[in-house]
Design an enzyme around this catalytic site. Structure first.
Site, PDB file in Angstrom:
ATOM      1  CD  GLN A  22      55.833 -12.441  12.137  1.00  0.00           C
ATOM      2  OE1 GLN A  22      54.775 -12.160  12.514  1.00  0.00           O
ATOM      3  NE2 GLN A  22      56.692 -13.088  12.973  1.00  0.00           N
ATOM      4  CG  HIS A  56      43.505 -12.808   7.954  1.00  0.00           C
ATOM      5  ND1 HIS A  56      41.928 -13.045   8.381  1.00  0.00           N
ATOM      6  CD2 HIS A  56      43.266 -12.005   7.041  1.00  0.00           C
ATOM      7  CE1 HIS A  56      41.132 -12.016   7.710  1.00  0.00           C
ATOM      8  NE2 HIS A  56      41.913 -11.601   6.709  1.00  0.00           N
ATOM      9  CG  HIS A  83      48.604 -10.176  10.315  1.00  0.00           C
ATOM     10  ND1 HIS A  83      48.544 -11.515  10.080  1.00  0.00           N
ATOM     11  CD2 HIS A  83      49.575  -9.968  11.466  1.00  0.00           C
ATOM     12  CE1 HIS A  83      49.425 -11.865  10.952  1.00  0.00           C
ATOM     13  NE2 HIS A  83      49.918 -11.246  11.677  1.00  0.00           N
ATOM     14  CG  HIS A 138      52.958  -7.234  13.246  1.00  0.00           C
ATOM     15  ND1 HIS A 138      52.307  -7.462  14.249  1.00  0.00           N
ATOM     16  CD2 HIS A 138      52.815  -8.211  12.352  1.00  0.00           C
ATOM     17  CE1 HIS A 138      52.375  -8.781  14.379  1.00  0.00           C
ATOM     18  NE2 HIS A 138      52.395  -9.280  12.981  1.00  0.00           N
TER      19      HIS A 138
END
Length: 163
Positions: free
Chosen positions: A92, A103, A105, A107
């Site tokens: 996202q 930050h 990232h 998933h």
């Protein structure tokens, strides 16, 4: 030297929760499952770059490459470990995309047939988790924080996959 803490935006991540790292990124287990009652979704793994970068487009070429190669390596091991048949990888990127931790990232969620009635419901579940994390994870009564010991045991199991 092992750092005392890792960071995920403004949040501190214990070294015991980190199970894989490279020079540019690392992977850790999550504090809460994405969906209660779906045991696979305790396995929502985060992979981030060491440098705090808010947006995907701000990653260097090396960070981008490392992040995705790390996701590929971890995803393959997790799919086998959890006897899953598929993986969901999500980013996202920015607040309008649902990013609540500033930050970059990824998933990684192992998936099985029938884990959601409608396959795309997984994105709503991830979005809910991200919003709750931003609210310091204290509003939801059904999804409980896992203990540090529980997360450390999970990370220990995953570390064995990469030794």
């Amino acid at each position: 030297m092992e750092p005392d803490t890792f960071t995920f935006g403004p949040y501190k991540i214990s070294p015991s929760e980190v199970f894989f790292r490279t020079e540019l990124s690392y992977a850790f287990v999550n504090l809460r499952p994405v969906v209660p009652g779906h045991i696979l979704f305790w396995r929502n793994i985060f992979i981030i770059v060491w440098r705090e970068v808010k947006r995907f487009l701000d990653l260097t070429v090396d960070e981008t490459t490392d992040l995705w190669l790390t996701a590929k390596k971890i995803g393959g091991q997790l799919e086998n470990y959890h006897k899953a048949s598929s993986l969901t990888f999500t980013i996202q990127d920015g607040p309008q995309a649902g990013q609540t931790v500033p930050h970059v990232h990824i998933h990684i969620l192992p998936r099985k047939t029938g884990d959601f009635e409608n396959n795309d419901e997984i994105y709503d579940a991830i979005d809910t988790q991200e919003k709750e994390l931003k609210k310091k994870l204290d509003l939801d009564k059904e999804r409980k924080d896992r203990s540090a010991d529980e997360m450390a045991r999970e990370a220990d199991n995953y570390r064995l996959l990469f030794s």
